[in-house]
Write an enzyme that holds these catalytic residues in place. Structure first.
Site, short mmCIF file in Angstrom:
data_model
loop_
_atom_site.label_atom_id
_atom_site.label_comp_id
_atom_site.label_asym_id
_atom_site.label_seq_id
_atom_site.Cartn_x
_atom_site.Cartn_y
_atom_site.Cartn_z
N PHE A 36 0.86 -1.19 0.00
CA PHE A 36 0.00 0.00 0.00
C PHE A 36 0.89 1.24 0.00
O PHE A 36 1.69 1.43 0.92
CB PHE A 36 -0.92 0.03 1.23
CG PHE A 36 -1.92 1.14 1.14
CD1 PHE A 36 -3.15 0.94 0.51
CD2 PHE A 36 -1.64 2.41 1.63
CE1 PHE A 36 -4.07 1.98 0.38
CE2 PHE A 36 -2.55 3.45 1.50
CZ PHE A 36 -3.77 3.23 0.89
N ASP A 85 9.46 2.94 1.57
CA ASP A 85 8.31 3.73 2.03
C ASP A 85 8.17 3.54 3.54
O ASP A 85 7.70 2.50 4.01
CB ASP A 85 7.06 3.26 1.28
CG ASP A 85 5.79 4.01 1.72
OD1 ASP A 85 5.82 4.66 2.78
OD2 ASP A 85 4.77 3.91 1.01
N LYS A 128 2.85 10.81 7.69
CA LYS A 128 2.08 10.51 8.90
C LYS A 128 2.66 11.20 10.15
O LYS A 128 2.44 12.38 10.33
CB LYS A 128 1.97 9.00 9.08
CG LYS A 128 1.13 8.35 7.94
CD LYS A 128 0.75 6.94 8.28
CE LYS A 128 0.14 6.21 7.11
NZ LYS A 128 -1.29 6.10 7.13
C1 PLP Z 1 3.12 2.74 3.66
C2 PLP Z 1 2.17 3.81 3.23
N1 PLP Z 1 2.48 4.58 2.19
C3 PLP Z 1 1.68 5.56 1.77
C4 PLP Z 1 0.48 5.82 2.41
C5 PLP Z 1 -0.41 6.91 1.91
O1 PLP Z 1 -0.40 7.97 2.82
P1 PLP Z 1 -1.55 9.10 2.75
O2 PLP Z 1 -2.82 8.45 3.21
O3 PLP Z 1 -1.07 10.16 3.69
O4 PLP Z 1 -1.63 9.56 1.35
C6 PLP Z 1 0.12 5.03 3.50
C7 PLP Z 1 -1.16 5.26 4.19
O5 PLP Z 1 -1.67 4.46 4.92
C8 PLP Z 1 0.98 3.99 3.93
O6 PLP Z 1 0.67 3.21 4.96
#
Ligand code: PLP
Length: 464
Positions: A154, A240, A269
């Site tokens: 994700f 990520d 986050k």
């Molecule tokens: C690993 C990871 N990358 C990217 C995102 C996307 O972040 P955002 O919801 O702030 O766009 C998330 C969101 O849960 C995530 O867990």
């Protein structure tokens, strides 16, 4: 504009009751989401938040084990982070034609805590935006076309991030997505090597522990092997750390666990301290210069609110608090305690729990698949479908409604309930979760027992 304008003032908005909020949501925001939360009795009105706790209108206290999907490592409304945002209230929040003083400082501070030679940072507003930027950076710097990502990953829901998010349900309605993005199984270095050998691969993007995929921890040594393979085949490694960063998994970043230095890292986050939307991608001087170096290219990737003073103040304070309170060690120690407690529950209630996994305070509990049940007939199969696909949501509803504990299932794997509380949580609060789960398993006796108990409101909403 409508001919007659009827606005709700901020004061009136704060005082809207639960019924009014639900009705406005149905008309003006997202009726499906309002119905889903209503079905699970999740649509409470919370009026105050501090640390791990939130309070509803009746002053009842709830423990937040969801932690803003990883955005609340510091807890709700950390006083030092709130104070930092207030401290800059009179500065120009946005002035894009000047160099942001606080942007410069946060760039410097981030480089102090990120691995190896990561030093150049682009600030933006959301995780998905950070992933978009990272993918663009990799393509521009490498002049290659393809991106490899993991199944069940994700990375966000904007077009580029979605193109590397391994979940068909999210991708399908938006095809065609960005071309040349190809999946490999998570944790499988042979499959990755086969793909990298094909050549023309700008980047491999990876979560060090998959969060939304169901809290999937890769085999030991996977990350280091991935690092070697990416270097061997001249492919950039994008890690990520949007959900795993800032102490969550027991080290400042999850890739520190295997001392891996990515070429590009995404953060978000908790970088905003749980109070400001803030994310970033960070890279080496060399990669940055290849993509964005010089007058001509220094503005080919921008974001209006990127680097705004309030978000920067929150980020500066967040990093300081993380180090002062040694949140990574707290997550490590408390995570081991919670994991042990959950594994003991698994031994006692094996018919419910299939697996307990995680690191630090990023923990998932996967439930067994549900056997087919008789409720099928009453509800035309719909409850069966909900119970099968969202069993973890029914457990979450029990925890919320009967024990005042807030949790949720993971987005890509709804049979997994996640525990991702603020890292400042106490042992006593962790024990409250463990006893609540034990009581739920003990009283409902079987998974169908729980479906029946917790599903009463679901049945009534399906059959009414
Ligand atoms: C690993 C990871 N990358 C990217 C995102 C996307 O972040 P955002 O919801 O702030 O766009 C998330 C969101 O849960 C995530 O867990």
């Amino acid at each position: 504009m409508k001919s007659k304008v009827d606005l709700i003032s901020l004061d009136d908005a704060i005082n809207l009751n639960k019924k009014e909020v639900r009705s406005l949501y149905k008309s003006y925001v997202n009726p499906g989401f309002a119905a889903l939360l209503g079905m699970l009795d999740f649509d409470k009105k919370f009026v105050r938040a501090e640390g791990v706790s939130v309070w509803d209108e009746e002053e009842a206290e709830y423990l937040d084990f969801l932690g803003g999907f990883g955005a609340l490592n510091f807890g709700h409304n950390h006083p030092k982070i709130n104070a930092a945002v207030e401290r800059v209230a009179n500065l120009p929040n946005l002035l894009q034609v000047s160099l942001g003083t606080l942007t410069a400082a946060l760039g410097h501070n981030l480089a102090q805590i990120t691995p190896g030679n990561l030093s150049r940072t682009f600030f933006c507003n959301s995780g998905a935006e950070a992933v978009e930027g990272a993918l663009k950076l990799a393509k521009a710097a490498s002049k290659k076309k393809k991106v490899v990502y993991c199944e069940r990953s994700f990375h966000g829901k904007t077009m580029g991030a979605l193109s590397v998010t391994g979940k068909n349900k999210y991708q399908a309605p938006f095809q065609p997505l960005v071309p040349c993005c190809e999946p490999v199984p998570f944790g499988d270095t042979s499959a990755l090597e086969m793909k990298l050998k094909e050549g023309d691969i700008a980047a491999f993007i990876l979560e060090p522990i998959q969060g939304e995929g169901g809290v999937n921890v890769p085999p030991r040594g996977y990350l280091s092997e991935v690092r070697k393979l990416c270097s061997k085949y001249d492919t950039y490694l994008i890690v990520d750390e949007i959900q795993t960063g800032f102490g969550r998994t027991g080290s400042v970043f999850a890739c520190d666990y295997e001392e891996v230095v990515p070429d590009i890292m995404c953060v978000g986050k908790s970088l905003g301290g749980g109070v400001m939307p803030l994310a970033a991608f960070t890279t080496t001087e060399h990669i940055w210069d290849r993509a964005f170096g010089g007058f001509e290219r220094c503005q080919i990737h921008t974001s209006t609110f990127g680097g705004n003073a309030r978000a920067m103040a929150a980020g500066i304070a967040a990093i300081q608090v993380m180090l002062e309170e040694d949140l990574a060690s707290q997550a490590k120690e408390k995570g081991e305690y919670l994991l042990n407690g959950l594994r003991m529950l698994q031994e006692k209630y094996p018919s419910f729990i299939k697996e307990v996994r995680g690191r630090g305070l990023l923990i998932g509990v996967e439930f067994n698949p549900l056997s087919k049940g008789f409720i099928n007939k009453i509800t035309g199969g719909r409850l069966n479908k909900i119970a099968e696909e969202y069993f973890a949501a029914l457990v979450a509803a029990e925890l919320m409604n009967n024990y005042h504990i807030i949790t949720a299932y993971t987005l890509n794997n709804p049979n997994v309930i996640r525990f991702e509380p603020p890292l400042i949580i106490s042992r006593e609060q962790l024990d409250r979760l463990l006893s609540a789960l034990e009581e739920i398993f003990k009283t409902s006796q079987s998974m169908w027992g729980l479906v029946l108990a917790s599903g009463k409101r679901v049945i009534s909403s399906l059959t009414s």
